[in-house]
Design a protein around this motif. Structure first.
Motif, PDB file in Angstrom:
ATOM      1  N   LYS A  46      25.267  46.146  13.512  1.00 57.75           N
ATOM      2  CA  LYS A  46      26.260  45.745  12.516  1.00 57.75           C
ATOM      3  C   LYS A  46      25.792  44.536  11.705  1.00 57.75           C
ATOM      4  O   LYS A  46      26.494  44.070  10.826  1.00 57.75           O
ATOM      5  CB  LYS A  46      27.579  45.405  13.201  1.00 57.75           C
ATOM      6  N   ARG A  47      24.605  44.021  12.047  1.00 64.55           N
ATOM      7  CA  ARG A  47      24.062  42.839  11.370  1.00 64.55           C
ATOM      8  C   ARG A  47      22.667  43.101  10.817  1.00 64.55           C
ATOM      9  O   ARG A  47      21.889  43.853  11.399  1.00 64.55           O
ATOM     10  CB  ARG A  47      23.976  41.664  12.358  1.00 64.55           C
ATOM     11  N   LYS A  48      22.346  42.442   9.709  1.00 66.80           N
ATOM     12  CA  LYS A  48      20.990  42.499   9.142  1.00 66.80           C
ATOM     13  C   LYS A  48      20.089  41.579   9.951  1.00 66.80           C
ATOM     14  O   LYS A  48      20.555  40.794  10.777  1.00 66.80           O
ATOM     15  CB  LYS A  48      21.003  41.997   7.695  1.00 66.80           C
ATOM     16  N   ARG A  49      18.805  41.659   9.688  1.00 73.22           N
ATOM     17  CA  ARG A  49      17.841  40.803  10.376  1.00 73.22           C
ATOM     18  C   ARG A  49      18.134  39.334  10.093  1.00 73.22           C
ATOM     19  O   ARG A  49      17.913  38.457  10.925  1.00 73.22           O
ATOM     20  CB  ARG A  49      16.441  41.176   9.887  1.00 73.22           C
ATOM     21  N   GLY A  61      21.068  38.105   9.708  1.00 72.32           N
ATOM     22  CA  GLY A  61      22.347  37.711  10.288  1.00 72.32           C
ATOM     23  C   GLY A  61      23.529  38.148   9.433  1.00 72.32           C
ATOM     24  O   GLY A  61      24.668  38.032   9.850  1.00 72.32           O
ATOM     25  N   GLY A  62      23.247  38.631   8.227  1.00 70.01           N
ATOM     26  CA  GLY A  62      24.321  39.107   7.341  1.00 70.01           C
ATOM     27  C   GLY A  62      24.947  40.383   7.879  1.00 70.01           C
ATOM     28  O   GLY A  62      24.348  41.097   8.678  1.00 70.01           O
ATOM     29  N   ARG A  63      26.161  40.672   7.417  1.00 71.61           N
ATOM     30  CA  ARG A  63      26.896  41.826   7.920  1.00 71.61           C
ATOM     31  C   ARG A  63      26.519  43.089   7.153  1.00 71.61           C
ATOM     32  O   ARG A  63      26.394  43.057   5.936  1.00 71.61           O
ATOM     33  CB  ARG A  63      28.391  41.546   7.757  1.00 71.61           C
TER      34      ARG A  63
END
Length: 124
Positions: free
Chosen positions: A8-11, A13-15
Motif C-alpha cells: 500500500k506504500r511506495k518505496r 513511503g508515499g501512499r
C-alpha cells in the motif's frame, strides 16, 4: 504461495491508491469464530481439490503435557490476544488461553482452519 497483493506504500513511503476494487476471487470468507460448546463443524471447499473443516463450536482440546497428549474438556476462554472481546464471547483462536480440565493451556492450532483445538499446558 498465496498472493497477498501489492504493497500500500511506495518505496519512498508515499501512499499507493487502489486502481480497482477487489475481484470476487480475491475476497476472503467470514471468520469462523469458534465458540465453546457442543461440537459443530462445517466442511468448506478450498483451493485445489482440497477441503477445510471449520470448527464452529467445540468443547474438546488435545492438550500436550510434557510430550504426552491428553484429551481435555474446554471450560471457558480466559484471554484472547486476537481481540479483547473474544474472551468475553468465549471465542477460540490461535494463541488464546483456555481453561481446560487439565489446567490452563494456550491454543497452538487454528480451529477455524483445521477443525480441532490443539493446546500446550501453561506453567503456572
Amino acid at each position: 504461495m498465496k498472493d497477498q497483493g501489492r504493497s500500500k506504500r511506495k518505496r519512498t513511503g508515499g501512499r499507493l491508491r487502489r486502481s480497482h476494487d477487489k475481484k470476487r476471487h480475491q475476497l476472503g470468507r467470514e471468520p469462523a469464530e469458534t465458540t465453546v460448546g457442543e461440537p459443530r463443524f462445517q466442511i468448506i471447499d478450498s483451493r485445489g481439490n482440497n477441503r477445510k473443516v471449520r470448527a464452529l463450536s467445540t468443547d474438546i482440546a488435545q492438550v500436550a503435557v510434557d510430550g504426552d497428549v491428553t484429551e481435555g474438556t474446554i471450560e471457558n476462554v480466559v484471554e484472547n490476544p486476537a481481540n479483547v472481546n473474544y474472551a468475553r464471547r468465549n471465542i477460540i483462536t490461535k494463541g488464546a488461553v483456555i481453561e481446560t480440565s487439565e489446567g490452563r493451556a494456550r491454543v497452538t492450532s487454528r480451529p477455524g482452519q483445521s477443525g480441532q483445538v490443539n493446546a500446550v499446558l501453561l506453567d503456572e
